[in-house]
Design a protein around this motif. Sequence first.
Motif, PDB file in Angstrom:
ATOM      1  N   ALA A 213       0.651  -1.281  -0.094  1.00 22.32           N
ATOM      2  CA  ALA A 213      -0.084  -0.047  -0.019  1.00 22.32           C
ATOM      3  C   ALA A 213       0.900   1.216   0.102  1.00 22.32           C
ATOM      4  O   ALA A 213       1.945   1.481   0.523  1.00 22.32           O
ATOM      5  CB  ALA A 213      -0.861   0.002   1.058  1.00 22.32           C
ATOM      6  N   PRO A 214       0.336   2.308  -0.452  1.00 19.58           N
ATOM      7  CA  PRO A 214       1.178   3.586  -0.723  1.00 19.58           C
ATOM      8  C   PRO A 214       1.264   4.199   0.901  1.00 19.58           C
ATOM      9  O   PRO A 214       0.331   4.044   1.599  1.00 19.58           O
ATOM     10  CB  PRO A 214       0.454   4.628  -1.561  1.00 19.58           C
ATOM     11  N   THR A 215       2.200   5.013   1.022  1.00 20.78           N
ATOM     12  CA  THR A 215       2.535   5.797   2.266  1.00 20.78           C
ATOM     13  C   THR A 215       1.893   7.092   1.991  1.00 20.78           C
ATOM     14  O   THR A 215       2.602   7.551   1.146  1.00 20.78           O
ATOM     15  CB  THR A 215       3.642   5.660   2.821  1.00 20.78           C
TER      16      THR A 215
ATOM     17  N   GLU B 197       4.867   7.093  -3.841  1.00 20.37           N
ATOM     18  CA  GLU B 197       4.840   6.354  -5.196  1.00 20.37           C
ATOM     19  C   GLU B 197       3.625   6.922  -5.785  1.00 20.37           C
ATOM     20  O   GLU B 197       2.883   7.671  -5.476  1.00 20.37           O
ATOM     21  CB  GLU B 197       4.655   4.789  -5.098  1.00 20.37           C
ATOM     22  N   ASN B 198       3.722   6.783  -7.359  1.00 20.85           N
ATOM     23  CA  ASN B 198       2.540   7.156  -8.245  1.00 20.85           C
ATOM     24  C   ASN B 198       1.008   6.586  -7.393  1.00 20.85           C
ATOM     25  O   ASN B 198       1.044   5.614  -7.390  1.00 20.85           O
ATOM     26  CB  ASN B 198       2.947   7.066  -9.627  1.00 20.85           C
ATOM     27  N   LEU B 199       0.258   7.446  -7.587  1.00 18.44           N
ATOM     28  CA  LEU B 199      -1.137   7.260  -7.462  1.00 18.44           C
ATOM     29  C   LEU B 199      -2.117   7.283  -8.622  1.00 18.44           C
ATOM     30  O   LEU B 199      -1.848   7.949  -9.176  1.00 18.44           O
ATOM     31  CB  LEU B 199      -1.647   8.013  -6.068  1.00 18.44           C
TER      32      LEU B 199
ATOM     33  N   TYR C  26      -7.554   8.923   1.751  1.00 18.52           N
ATOM     34  CA  TYR C  26      -7.543   7.688   1.352  1.00 18.52           C
ATOM     35  C   TYR C  26      -6.753   7.700  -0.095  1.00 18.52           C
ATOM     36  O   TYR C  26      -6.779   8.808  -0.857  1.00 18.52           O
ATOM     37  CB  TYR C  26      -8.974   6.963   0.841  1.00 18.52           C
ATOM     38  N   ALA C  27      -6.136   6.613  -0.604  1.00 26.15           N
ATOM     39  CA  ALA C  27      -5.377   6.666  -1.791  1.00 26.15           C
ATOM     40  C   ALA C  27      -5.073   5.380  -2.460  1.00 26.15           C
ATOM     41  O   ALA C  27      -4.895   4.510  -1.568  1.00 26.15           O
ATOM     42  CB  ALA C  27      -3.940   7.254  -1.784  1.00 26.15           C
TER      43      ALA C  27
ATOM     44  N   SER D 164      -1.338   0.186  -8.751  1.00 27.79           N
ATOM     45  CA  SER D 164      -1.585  -1.478  -8.733  1.00 27.79           C
ATOM     46  C   SER D 164      -2.741  -1.490  -7.767  1.00 27.79           C
ATOM     47  O   SER D 164      -2.892  -2.644  -7.462  1.00 27.79           O
ATOM     48  CB  SER D 164      -0.493  -2.090  -8.066  1.00 27.79           C
ATOM     49  N   SER D 165      -3.654  -0.316  -7.784  1.00 29.25           N
ATOM     50  CA  SER D 165      -4.789  -0.648  -6.685  1.00 29.25           C
ATOM     51  C   SER D 165      -4.539  -0.902  -5.306  1.00 29.25           C
ATOM     52  O   SER D 165      -5.755  -1.374  -4.862  1.00 29.25           O
ATOM     53  CB  SER D 165      -5.943  -1.407  -7.722  1.00 29.25           C
TER      54      SER D 165
END
Length: 205
Positions: free
Chosen positions: A13-15, A40-42, A81-82, A86-87
Amino acid sequence: NFVIDTTVLDTTAPTITIISPTNNSYLTSATVLANITANENLSWAGYDIDNGGISDLGNSSNTNWNKTLTLSEGQHNIIVYANDTSSNRNQRNSTSQFYIDLNSPQINSLNCGTNVNDSSNVNCSLSASDAVGLSYAIFSYNATGNWQNSSQISLTGTSSNANYTIGGGNTTPDAFNTTVYVYDLVGRVNISSVIIAVTDDNAPS
């Protein structure tokens, strides 16, 4: 012939970091920039203010997302939320609590008595309130002809009382002015004054 796919799936999961509003911050404007950055890219980012439902954030880049909000005075909570590309979604761990203060504190009452003897103590009482939170009060008085200030008297919560005593013998006959300065947590100030009549209780020699 066959091809071995060596692509490593992204399951992390992204931070998300909330740049503004920062946690436990006090703001003086109803216009608030909700601004986040990611490691990372969202593909998408959104926010929830005070459990009012999720709304979309806009993006200035794939890792920077923001939106300008208009909010009421008081305490607010934002959850961000994000989804990365890669979902993978962050797990509700990006939150910030903040406060908006649009008005100066209120001085509900200031009482130092109406008529005092010049050898008696003058007991002043203050009642104050603020929609977000009070900080401190300062009493200023010219009982001897020169202005003097008290130290900062702590005020807490959204409603608070304070007392201050001007010592007997520090007043001169006729009258003097007492002014109180009340500050809230963002530094806004309100001012109130009273005139105190003083009676000379020393017999002439």
